[in-house]
Write an enzyme that holds these catalytic residues in place. Structure first.
Site, short mmCIF file in Angstrom:
data_model
loop_
_atom_site.label_atom_id
_atom_site.label_comp_id
_atom_site.label_asym_id
_atom_site.label_seq_id
_atom_site.Cartn_x
_atom_site.Cartn_y
_atom_site.Cartn_z
N ALA A 167 -16.98 29.62 36.01
CA ALA A 167 -17.61 28.77 37.02
C ALA A 167 -16.59 28.57 38.14
CB ALA A 167 -18.00 27.44 36.39
N GLY B 259 -17.35 30.44 32.16
CA GLY B 259 -18.76 30.70 32.42
C GLY B 259 -19.11 32.19 32.36
N GLU C 158 -19.60 32.91 28.82
CA GLU C 158 -20.85 32.22 28.46
C GLU C 158 -22.08 32.98 28.96
OE1 GLU C 158 -19.23 28.59 30.17
OE2 GLU C 158 -19.44 27.59 28.24
N GLU D 120 -11.28 26.62 29.39
CA GLU D 120 -11.63 25.33 30.02
C GLU D 120 -10.68 24.19 29.67
OE1 GLU D 120 -13.82 27.45 28.74
OE2 GLU D 120 -15.62 27.54 29.98
N1 CO8 Z 1 -13.33 29.90 40.41
C1 CO8 Z 1 -13.06 30.02 41.73
N2 CO8 Z 1 -12.33 31.02 42.25
C2 CO8 Z 1 -11.85 31.92 41.39
C3 CO8 Z 1 -12.08 31.85 40.01
C4 CO8 Z 1 -12.87 30.78 39.52
N3 CO8 Z 1 -13.18 30.65 38.23
N4 CO8 Z 1 -11.46 32.89 39.41
C5 CO8 Z 1 -10.84 33.58 40.40
N5 CO8 Z 1 -11.08 33.00 41.59
C6 CO8 Z 1 -10.60 33.44 42.90
C7 CO8 Z 1 -9.12 33.10 43.10
O1 CO8 Z 1 -8.97 31.76 43.49
C8 CO8 Z 1 -8.72 34.09 44.18
O2 CO8 Z 1 -9.18 33.61 45.40
P1 CO8 Z 1 -8.21 33.74 46.73
O3 CO8 Z 1 -8.05 35.21 46.92
O4 CO8 Z 1 -9.03 33.08 47.80
O5 CO8 Z 1 -6.94 33.05 46.39
C9 CO8 Z 1 -9.56 35.31 43.84
O6 CO8 Z 1 -10.64 34.86 43.00
C10 CO8 Z 1 -8.79 36.35 43.08
O7 CO8 Z 1 -8.23 35.74 41.94
P2 CO8 Z 1 -6.66 35.85 41.55
O8 CO8 Z 1 -5.83 36.08 42.77
O9 CO8 Z 1 -6.32 34.69 40.68
O10 CO8 Z 1 -6.73 37.23 40.69
P3 CO8 Z 1 -5.73 37.67 39.53
O11 CO8 Z 1 -6.09 39.07 39.23
O12 CO8 Z 1 -4.32 37.33 39.88
O13 CO8 Z 1 -6.14 36.73 38.28
C11 CO8 Z 1 -7.67 35.67 36.73
C12 CO8 Z 1 -7.38 36.86 37.68
C13 CO8 Z 1 -6.69 35.69 35.55
C14 CO8 Z 1 -9.09 35.84 36.23
C15 CO8 Z 1 -7.50 34.35 37.51
O14 CO8 Z 1 -8.22 34.44 38.73
C16 CO8 Z 1 -8.00 33.15 36.77
O15 CO8 Z 1 -7.34 32.67 35.86
N6 CO8 Z 1 -9.21 32.63 37.14
C17 CO8 Z 1 -9.77 31.44 36.55
C18 CO8 Z 1 -10.35 31.74 35.20
C19 CO8 Z 1 -10.90 30.51 34.56
O16 CO8 Z 1 -10.18 29.57 34.29
N7 CO8 Z 1 -12.21 30.48 34.32
C20 CO8 Z 1 -12.89 29.40 33.70
C21 CO8 Z 1 -13.40 28.46 34.73
S1 CO8 Z 1 -14.10 27.02 34.01
C22 CO8 Z 1 -15.63 27.47 33.54
O17 CO8 Z 1 -16.05 28.59 33.66
C23 CO8 Z 1 -16.46 26.40 32.94
C24 CO8 Z 1 -17.89 26.87 32.76
C25 CO8 Z 1 -18.79 25.74 32.51
C26 CO8 Z 1 -18.99 24.88 33.71
C27 CO8 Z 1 -19.73 23.66 33.41
C28 CO8 Z 1 -19.92 22.76 34.61
C29 CO8 Z 1 -19.61 21.39 34.40
#
Ligand code: CO8
Length: 256
Positions: free
Chosen positions: A62, A107, A110, A130
């Protein structure tokens, strides 16, 4: 449907989450587009659906930026919004295959778990990170992961929040098979094609029987199967399939 592409190849629909700049992270717009893509699928001409992601990610979760300022009420509402759409995919009348091409985190995992079948590339990464963000999984992760891989391993992944690679996902039963990145979509299409060759009403009834049966005890589950089994005998395809077998041929099913 700006963030979700839809293509049709024969009887197979392909839904691609297309927000590669944010690794296909799910905000409200992406989720709305995803729902609209499923709502638009023609059940008469489609027999299986493949879901995948554009670029190097399936779905990296998400949208953390969008969630960062939410109140408790907004968080709960966002969880419900996503859950309703994922439940729609889980109960979608046709089989849905997740072709997981990269990150399937939060997500994203999920979403994959709301699909019927998961296959992935050897570049895929799975996880429910999360708790590292101060939240629980919110689009079904606390419920579906344990049902798919068993509660012991699911609790480890959810509490410790670490990611696993494709080989581990295969070992724990989160995915059915791992392919090279180039082989993934052809493999997904081949599997979808195999499904599409079967009697469509029977396949749909199988999905409903297996899904609905899991919600109730075995005595009721068997009744669920009996009704859906019986229902197949209303179809022309049941007659065509059995006639073809008896005549040592192969039926071309008509979805009737
Ligand atoms: N949300 C928003 N932006 C994201 C997300 C995300 N989940 N994942 C990646 N991005 C964005 C980054 O911010 C970045 O943007 P920018 O270029 O503007 O800085 C771009 O995508 C590229 O990402 P990275 O530079 O970080 O790419 P890497 O290859 O270095 O890393 C990763 C890839 C490891 C996947 C890293 O991006 C990461 O850790 N992302 C987050 C993963 C995460 O924690 N996901 C879980 C989120 S929580 C969730 O899903 C809860 C679901 C239920 C919600 C319920 C609602 C209440």
């Amino acid at each position: 449907m700006g963030f979700v592409k839809y293509e049709q190849e024969g009887f197979v629909g392909i839904v691609t989450i297309d927000r590669p700049k944010a690794l296909n992270a799910l905000n409200e717009e992406v989720l709305k587009d995803l729902e609209a893509a499923f709502d638009a699928i023609d059940l008469d001409t489609t027999r299986a659906v493949v879901v995948t992601g554009a670029g190097k990610s399936f779905v990296a979760g998400a949208d953390i930026g969008a969630m960062s300022t939410m109140t408790a009420e907004e968080g709960e509402a966002f969880g419900k919004f996503g859950n309703d759409i994922f439940r729609k995919i889980e109960t979608f009348p046709l089989p849905v295959i997740a072709a997981i091409n990269g990150f399937a985190l939060g997500g994203g995992n999920e979403l994959a778990m709301s699909c019927d079948i998961r296959i992935c590339s050897d570049k895929a990464v799975f996880g429910q990170p999360e708790v590292g963000l101060g939240i629980t999984p919110g689009f079904g992760g606390t419920q579906r992961l344990g049902r798919i891989i068993g509660i012991g391993m699911a609790k480890e992944l959810v509490y410790a929040g670490y990611n696993i690679k494709a080989d581990k996902a295969l070992e724990v039963g989160l995915v059915n098979a791992v392919y090279s990145p180039e082989e993934l979509m052809p493999a997904a299409m081949k599997l979808a094609g195999k499904i599409a060759k079967q009697a469509p009403i029977a396949v749909r009834n199988c999905k409903k029987a297996m899904n609905d049966g899991l919600q109730v005890d075995m005595d009721q589950a068997i009744v669920v199967e009996e009704k859906l089994f019986g229902d197949c005998f209303n179809s022309e395809d049941q007659k065509a399939g059995m006639k073809a077998f008896l005549e040592k041929g192969k039926a071309e099913f008509q979805n009737k």
